[in-house]
Design a protein around this motif. Sequence first.
Motif, PDB file in Angstrom:
ATOM      1  N   LYS B   2       0.852  -1.190   0.000  1.00 42.88           N
ATOM      2  CA  LYS B   2       0.000   0.000   0.000  1.00 42.88           C
ATOM      3  C   LYS B   2       0.892   1.245   0.000  1.00 42.88           C
ATOM      4  CE  LYS B   2      -4.527   0.625   2.118  1.00 42.88           C
ATOM      5  NZ  LYS B   2      -5.260   0.581   3.380  1.00 42.88           N
ATOM      6  N   ILE B   3       0.646   2.154  -0.942  1.00 45.80           N
ATOM      7  CA  ILE B   3       1.437   3.395  -0.970  1.00 45.80           C
ATOM      8  C   ILE B   3       0.515   4.615  -0.860  1.00 45.80           C
ATOM      9  CG2 ILE B   3       3.352   2.414  -2.290  1.00 45.80           C
ATOM     10  CD1 ILE B   3       2.191   3.850  -4.752  1.00 45.80           C
ATOM     11  N   THR B   4       1.089   5.704  -0.367  1.00 45.24           N
ATOM     12  CA  THR B   4       0.318   6.938  -0.182  1.00 45.24           C
ATOM     13  C   THR B   4       0.928   8.075  -0.983  1.00 45.24           C
ATOM     14  OG1 THR B   4      -0.238   6.281   2.051  1.00 45.24           O
ATOM     15  CG2 THR B   4      -0.534   8.592   1.526  1.00 45.24           C
ATOM     16  N   LEU B   5       0.051   8.878  -1.615  1.00 51.48           N
ATOM     17  CA  LEU B   5       0.503  10.093  -2.299  1.00 51.48           C
ATOM     18  C   LEU B   5      -0.371  11.265  -1.844  1.00 51.48           C
ATOM     19  CD1 LEU B   5       0.444   7.592  -4.670  1.00 51.48           C
ATOM     20  CD2 LEU B   5       1.618   9.377  -5.925  1.00 51.48           C
ATOM     21  N   PRO B   6       0.245  12.414  -1.516  1.00 52.20           N
ATOM     22  CA  PRO B   6      -0.567  13.599  -1.210  1.00 52.20           C
ATOM     23  C   PRO B   6      -1.083  14.194  -2.523  1.00 52.20           C
ATOM     24  CG  PRO B   6       1.772  14.157  -1.090  1.00 52.20           C
ATOM     25  CD  PRO B   6       1.695  12.688  -1.437  1.00 52.20           C
ATOM     26  N   LYS B  10      -9.736  14.438  -5.502  1.00 57.35           N
ATOM     27  CA  LYS B  10     -10.035  13.009  -5.346  1.00 57.35           C
ATOM     28  C   LYS B  10     -10.283  12.348  -6.693  1.00 57.35           C
ATOM     29  CE  LYS B  10     -12.170  12.818  -0.785  1.00 57.35           C
ATOM     30  NZ  LYS B  10     -13.450  12.754  -0.067  1.00 57.35           N
ATOM     31  N   SER B  11      -9.281  12.352  -7.571  1.00 54.75           N
ATOM     32  CA  SER B  11      -9.439  11.644  -8.841  1.00 54.75           C
ATOM     33  C   SER B  11      -8.069  11.245  -9.381  1.00 54.75           C
ATOM     34  CB  SER B  11     -10.181  12.517  -9.851  1.00 54.75           C
ATOM     35  OG  SER B  11      -9.305  13.464 -10.397  1.00 54.75           O
ATOM     36  N   LYS B  12      -8.092  10.289 -10.316  1.00 56.41           N
ATOM     37  CA  LYS B  12      -6.829   9.735 -10.819  1.00 56.41           C
ATOM     38  C   LYS B  12      -5.996  10.749 -11.592  1.00 56.41           C
ATOM     39  CE  LYS B  12      -8.508   4.992 -11.132  1.00 56.41           C
ATOM     40  NZ  LYS B  12      -8.747   3.848 -12.013  1.00 56.41           N
ATOM     41  N   THR B  31      -0.675  -1.781  -4.671  1.00 54.59           N
ATOM     42  CA  THR B  31       0.023  -2.238  -5.885  1.00 54.59           C
ATOM     43  C   THR B  31      -0.406  -3.641  -6.309  1.00 54.59           C
ATOM     44  OG1 THR B  31       1.870  -2.972  -4.519  1.00 54.59           O
ATOM     45  CG2 THR B  31       2.100  -0.824  -5.580  1.00 54.59           C
ATOM     46  N   GLU B  32      -0.945  -4.415  -5.372  1.00 59.78           N
ATOM     47  CA  GLU B  32      -1.381  -5.774  -5.746  1.00 59.78           C
ATOM     48  C   GLU B  32      -2.785  -5.752  -6.364  1.00 59.78           C
ATOM     49  OE1 GLU B  32      -0.122  -7.341  -1.929  1.00 59.78           O
ATOM     50  OE2 GLU B  32       1.647  -6.352  -2.796  1.00 59.78           O
ATOM     51  N   THR B  33      -3.735  -5.145  -5.660  1.00 60.93           N
ATOM     52  CA  THR B  33      -5.118  -5.123  -6.176  1.00 60.93           C
ATOM     53  C   THR B  33      -5.354  -3.987  -7.168  1.00 60.93           C
ATOM     54  OG1 THR B  33      -5.873  -3.685  -4.418  1.00 60.93           O
ATOM     55  CG2 THR B  33      -5.952  -6.045  -3.970  1.00 60.93           C
ATOM     56  N   GLU B  34      -4.395  -3.057  -7.269  1.00 64.67           N
ATOM     57  CA  GLU B  34      -4.484  -1.866  -8.121  1.00 64.67           C
ATOM     58  C   GLU B  34      -5.711  -1.008  -7.792  1.00 64.67           C
ATOM     59  OE1 GLU B  34      -3.816  -3.054 -12.234  1.00 64.67           O
ATOM     60  OE2 GLU B  34      -1.672  -3.050 -11.766  1.00 64.67           O
ATOM     61  N   GLU B  35      -6.058  -1.018  -6.530  1.00 62.81           N
ATOM     62  CA  GLU B  35      -7.214  -0.273  -6.047  1.00 62.81           C
ATOM     63  C   GLU B  35      -6.813   1.151  -5.646  1.00 62.81           C
ATOM     64  OE1 GLU B  35     -10.351  -1.319  -2.659  1.00 62.81           O
ATOM     65  OE2 GLU B  35      -9.211  -3.044  -3.367  1.00 62.81           O
ATOM     66  N   ILE B  98       3.345   5.971  -9.966  1.00 67.11           N
ATOM     67  CA  ILE B  98       3.056   4.581  -9.606  1.00 67.11           C
ATOM     68  C   ILE B  98       3.833   3.628 -10.530  1.00 67.11           C
ATOM     69  CG2 ILE B  98       1.242   2.807  -9.590  1.00 67.11           C
ATOM     70  CD1 ILE B  98      -0.657   4.978  -8.473  1.00 67.11           C
ATOM     71  N   ALA B  99       3.822   3.965 -11.814  1.00 69.14           N
ATOM     72  CA  ALA B  99       4.561   3.136 -12.784  1.00 69.14           C
ATOM     73  C   ALA B  99       6.054   3.107 -12.446  1.00 69.14           C
ATOM     74  CB  ALA B  99       4.338   3.673 -14.195  1.00 69.14           C
ATOM     75  N   ALA B 100       6.588   4.263 -12.133  1.00 68.86           N
ATOM     76  CA  ALA B 100       8.021   4.356 -11.806  1.00 68.86           C
ATOM     77  C   ALA B 100       8.356   3.547 -10.549  1.00 68.86           C
ATOM     78  CB  ALA B 100       8.418   5.824 -11.624  1.00 68.86           C
ATOM     79  N   LEU B 101       7.440   3.590  -9.582  1.00 68.75           N
ATOM     80  CA  LEU B 101       7.678   2.827  -8.337  1.00 68.75           C
ATOM     81  C   LEU B 101       7.711   1.325  -8.652  1.00 68.75           C
ATOM     82  CD1 LEU B 101       7.791   3.004  -5.103  1.00 68.75           C
ATOM     83  CD2 LEU B 101       5.407   2.297  -5.226  1.00 68.75           C
ATOM     84  N   LYS B 102       6.754   0.890  -9.470  1.00 66.76           N
ATOM     85  CA  LYS B 102       6.684  -0.537  -9.819  1.00 66.76           C
ATOM     86  C   LYS B 102       7.946  -0.991 -10.563  1.00 66.76           C
ATOM     87  CE  LYS B 102       1.685  -1.198  -9.878  1.00 66.76           C
ATOM     88  NZ  LYS B 102       0.474  -1.206 -10.728  1.00 66.76           N
TER      89      LYS B 102
END
Lengths: 286, 123
Positions: B2-6, B10-12, B31-35, B98-102
Motif C-alpha cells: 500500500k502506498i500513499t501520495l498527497p 479526489k481523482s486519478k 500495488t497488488e489489487t491496483e485499487e 506509480i509506474a516508476a515505483l513498480k
Amino acid sequence: MKIAVLSGKGGTGKTLLSVNLAAVSPESLYIDCDVEEPNGHLFFKPQDIKTEKVNVKIPQVDQELCNGCRVCVDFCRFNALVYVIDKLIVFNEICHSCGGCRLLCRKKAISEIDKEIGVVQSGKSENVRVLTGILKPGEPSGVPIIKKLLQDEGQENEDVFIDCPPGSACVVMESIKDADYCILVAEPTIFGVHNLDMVYELVRIFHIPYGVVLNKCLEEEENPAEDYCLKNNIPILGKIPFDIELGRLNSNGEIVARKQAKYRELFQNLLNKVKKEVQHETASNT
Amino acid sequence: MKITLPVDKKSKDANISSNLGRAPYFLFYDTETEEYNFMDNSAASSQGGAGIKAAQNILDNGAEAIIAPRCGQNAANVFMTAEIKIYKNISNSISENIAALKEGKLTPLDDIHPGFHQHGGRQ
C-alpha cells in the motif's frame, strides 16, 4: 498601583515610557513582560542579579503501561503525540503543556516532567526594582514566564510598571489582566492608528481604564493618532516630542529622565497625570 | 504493497500536492489489487503539528511507502520509526509515479525540511 504599557506594534515607545516612568517614581517595580525580546534591562543595567528558572510540564510516557488506546493522540490539538506501531512518541517542542494527555490516560501511562523554557531575572537600579522575563528561542509560548513575573505584585510603596509585548495576543492579555490602568502608546502615523485601534479594542474587552500617550510628536504636523483619540473620546495623557536628543540618549541605552532635568520633568508630569487618572478611576468604581 | 501520495483532488488525474502535512487529500493505492482509495486529510486544518497528524493517519491506514515532493522533519521521524519508506516523485502525475515505483525507478526522498510551522507552505 499597577500600570501596564502596551501598543499594537513594536518600536512605538513602550519601553521608553515604562522605563522612564519607573525612573521618576520614588519607589518602583519595573516588569519586562516582553519576554521574546526584553530590553528594559539594557537601560537599567540592574545590579545584584538573581536568576530563577521557569519550567513547564511535558508528558513522559511509560510504554509498559500504555495500551495504545490513543485517547491522548486524538485529544492533543497541537498533535504533539503520535502512536507508532507499539510506542507512544511525544514531540516535546510542539507540546503546549496543557496536561490533558495525562488527565485522560486511563492506564496512568503518562506522567509529567519539567522542561525549562526560560528564566526570570531580578535586580536593582537605584529606586527601581527590575524584573526581566527571558524566553528561550523556539518555545511556543511566553505566558508561563509572564505568569511567574507577575507573581511579584510589588511592595505597598512601589508603583508597578508592566512593559508589555507588542500586539494584542495571549502574551499581552496575560500581561495586562490584573493591571489597574493601561497606557496605550501611539505613533503619529496611519500605521500608528491601526495599531492603536487593536489595543484600544483589547483594553475595552478587559474593562481596564486606559489613556493614550502620543509619542514622536512633531509640532504643527498632523497627528492621525491624536485625531483618532479625539474622535473616540480617548483620554490623552500627554505627548512625547520627536526629539533628536531624546532619541540619541535612548538609543545609547540611557534613561533620559535620569540624564536631563527637562526629560525628568516631562516624565514626572506624565506620571502625575497617570496617578490622577488611576485615583479618579478607582474612586469612580467604588 | 500500500502506498500513499498527497494529492490536490479526489481523482486519478489529480496533481501531487507540494505539501504532505497539509495536502487536502491522500491517495492510498494498493500495488497488488491496483485499487485507488482517496481520503480527506483531516490534518490539513490542524492548528499545528499537521505533519505529525498526517503521518499518524498515513500509518494508521497501513501505508508501507510514500511518494511526495518533500517531507517535514517531524513527519519523517514518525515514518522512520514506523519503517515507512519515502520516495521522491518524478512528476506531478499519479500514474507516472506509480509506474516508476513498480519499475523500481524512484529514489528515496532526501529533502527533509525543518517544517513550515505556519510560516508558509499552506495551500
